[in-house]
Design a protein around this motif. Structure first.
Motif, mmCIF file in Angstrom:
data_model
loop_
_atom_site.group_PDB
_atom_site.id
_atom_site.type_symbol
_atom_site.label_atom_id
_atom_site.label_comp_id
_atom_site.label_asym_id
_atom_site.label_seq_id
_atom_site.Cartn_x
_atom_site.Cartn_y
_atom_site.Cartn_z
ATOM 1 N N GLN A 189 0.828 -1.208 0.000
ATOM 2 C CA GLN A 189 0.000 0.000 0.000
ATOM 3 C C GLN A 189 0.866 1.263 0.000
ATOM 4 O O GLN A 189 0.553 2.234 -0.685
ATOM 5 N N PHE A 190 1.951 1.229 0.761
ATOM 6 C CA PHE A 190 2.863 2.367 0.814
ATOM 7 C C PHE A 190 3.460 2.655 -0.559
ATOM 8 O O PHE A 190 3.487 3.805 -1.014
ATOM 9 N N ILE A 191 3.910 1.601 -1.242
ATOM 10 C CA ILE A 191 4.512 1.748 -2.568
ATOM 11 C C ILE A 191 3.472 2.236 -3.572
ATOM 12 O O ILE A 191 3.755 3.109 -4.405
ATOM 13 N N GLU A 192 2.262 1.695 -3.500
ATOM 14 C CA GLU A 192 1.199 2.133 -4.411
ATOM 15 C C GLU A 192 0.891 3.612 -4.225
ATOM 16 O O GLU A 192 0.710 4.339 -5.200
ATOM 17 N N GLN A 193 0.840 4.074 -2.974
ATOM 18 C CA GLN A 193 0.563 5.481 -2.706
ATOM 19 C C GLN A 193 1.707 6.363 -3.208
ATOM 20 O O GLN A 193 1.476 7.417 -3.790
ATOM 21 N N ALA A 194 2.938 5.936 -2.981
ATOM 22 C CA ALA A 194 4.094 6.696 -3.462
ATOM 23 C C ALA A 194 4.068 6.789 -4.984
ATOM 24 O O ALA A 194 4.378 7.835 -5.559
ATOM 25 N N SER A 195 3.664 5.710 -5.626
ATOM 26 C CA SER A 195 3.561 5.703 -7.080
ATOM 27 C C SER A 195 2.476 6.668 -7.565
ATOM 28 O O SER A 195 2.684 7.427 -8.515
ATOM 29 N N LYS A 196 1.326 6.657 -6.902
ATOM 30 C CA LYS A 196 0.242 7.581 -7.251
ATOM 31 C C LYS A 196 0.670 9.034 -7.086
ATOM 32 O O LYS A 196 0.281 9.901 -7.860
ATOM 33 N N ASP A 197 1.472 9.291 -6.046
ATOM 34 C CA ASP A 197 1.961 10.642 -5.773
ATOM 35 C C ASP A 197 3.174 11.008 -6.626
ATOM 36 O O ASP A 197 3.764 12.078 -6.430
ATOM 37 N N LYS A 198 3.560 10.104 -7.533
ATOM 38 C CA LYS A 198 4.725 10.297 -8.410
ATOM 39 C C LYS A 198 5.998 10.518 -7.600
ATOM 40 O O LYS A 198 6.817 11.388 -7.908
ATOM 41 N N LYS A 199 6.146 9.704 -6.545
ATOM 42 C CA LYS A 199 7.326 9.797 -5.691
ATOM 43 C C LYS A 199 8.174 8.526 -5.762
ATOM 44 O O LYS A 199 8.844 8.166 -4.802
ATOM 45 N N THR A 200 8.120 7.849 -6.903
ATOM 46 C CA THR A 200 8.961 6.678 -7.110
ATOM 47 C C THR A 200 9.884 6.943 -8.292
ATOM 48 O O THR A 200 9.548 7.702 -9.193
ATOM 49 N N GLU A 201 11.054 6.313 -8.249
ATOM 50 C CA GLU A 201 12.010 6.455 -9.340
ATOM 51 C C GLU A 201 12.742 5.141 -9.550
ATOM 52 O O GLU A 201 13.280 4.571 -8.594
ATOM 53 N N ILE A 202 12.737 4.671 -10.785
ATOM 54 C CA ILE A 202 13.473 3.452 -11.140
ATOM 55 C C ILE A 202 14.859 3.876 -11.594
ATOM 56 O O ILE A 202 14.999 4.721 -12.489
ATOM 57 N N ILE A 203 15.874 3.280 -10.995
ATOM 58 C CA ILE A 203 17.256 3.624 -11.301
ATOM 59 C C ILE A 203 17.812 2.627 -12.307
ATOM 60 O O ILE A 203 17.817 1.422 -12.055
ATOM 61 N N GLY A 204 18.279 3.115 -13.424
ATOM 62 C CA GLY A 204 18.889 2.274 -14.453
ATOM 63 C C GLY A 204 17.880 1.406 -15.177
ATOM 64 O O GLY A 204 16.668 1.536 -15.003
ATOM 65 N N GLU A 205 18.416 0.502 -15.993
ATOM 66 C CA GLU A 205 17.578 -0.377 -16.801
ATOM 67 C C GLU A 205 17.649 -1.837 -16.352
ATOM 68 O O GLU A 205 16.969 -2.685 -16.898
ATOM 69 N N GLU A 206 18.480 -2.103 -15.362
ATOM 70 C CA GLU A 206 18.628 -3.473 -14.861
ATOM 71 C C GLU A 206 17.443 -3.845 -13.973
ATOM 72 O O GLU A 206 16.661 -2.987 -13.563
ATOM 73 N N GLU A 207 17.352 -5.139 -13.662
ATOM 74 C CA GLU A 207 16.297 -5.618 -12.768
ATOM 75 C C GLU A 207 16.456 -4.981 -11.387
ATOM 76 O O GLU A 207 17.557 -4.891 -10.846
ATOM 77 N N CYS A 208 15.360 -4.525 -10.818
ATOM 78 C CA CYS A 208 15.390 -3.908 -9.491
ATOM 79 C C CYS A 208 15.530 -4.983 -8.424
ATOM 80 O O CYS A 208 14.822 -5.982 -8.443
ATOM 81 N N LYS A 209 16.450 -4.753 -7.491
ATOM 82 C CA LYS A 209 16.704 -5.711 -6.423
ATOM 83 C C LYS A 209 16.352 -5.181 -5.048
ATOM 84 O O LYS A 209 16.220 -5.946 -4.103
ATOM 85 N N SER A 210 16.229 -3.855 -4.934
ATOM 86 C CA SER A 210 15.929 -3.300 -3.620
ATOM 87 C C SER A 210 15.105 -2.021 -3.736
ATOM 88 O O SER A 210 15.062 -1.379 -4.783
ATOM 89 N N LEU A 211 14.464 -1.695 -2.629
ATOM 90 C CA LEU A 211 13.707 -0.447 -2.498
ATOM 91 C C LEU A 211 14.426 0.417 -1.476
ATOM 92 O O LEU A 211 14.760 -0.047 -0.382
ATOM 93 N N VAL A 212 14.656 1.669 -1.834
ATOM 94 C CA VAL A 212 15.309 2.599 -0.929
ATOM 95 C C VAL A 212 14.313 3.715 -0.636
ATOM 96 O O VAL A 212 13.882 4.432 -1.536
ATOM 97 N N VAL A 213 13.938 3.837 0.626
ATOM 98 C CA VAL A 213 12.969 4.844 1.040
ATOM 99 C C VAL A 213 13.727 6.032 1.617
ATOM 100 O O VAL A 213 14.556 5.873 2.514
#
Length: 82
Positions: A33-57
């Motif tokens: 739910q936290f990640i979904e809300q951050a995404s809705k608020d446009k507060k997420t960023e994908i770093i690079g083009e590789e597979e994501c391995k971690s979430l940094v808050v």
């Protein structure tokens, strides 16, 4: 001090709140739910083009990092102990 999250992304250690393995997104209803809300608020960023391995808050964003949570935690601990 700063911590490198992958690709060309660097953040201040003072902004760092938590580092999680990507599995947390699927295993915890609250974190999902936290990640979904951050995404809705446009507060997420994908770093690079590789597979994501971690979430940094941070204070302002949630970053999807291609670097493992273990490696990022080691980097953060090294900065804190120096």
């Amino acid at each position: 001090m700063f911590i490198h999250l992958g690709s060309d992304k660097i953040i201040r250690t003072s902004e760092l709140i938590a580092i999680f393995d990507m599995s947390i997104e699927k295993s915890s209803k609250i974190s999902k739910q936290f990640i979904e809300q951050a995404s809705k608020d446009k507060k997420t960023e994908i770093i690079g083009e590789e597979e994501c391995k971690s979430l940094v808050v941070t204070c302002n964003k949630v970053y999807y990092s291609p670097i493992s949570s273990t490696t990022l935690k080691k980097r953060a601990n090294q900065l804190l102990t120096n």
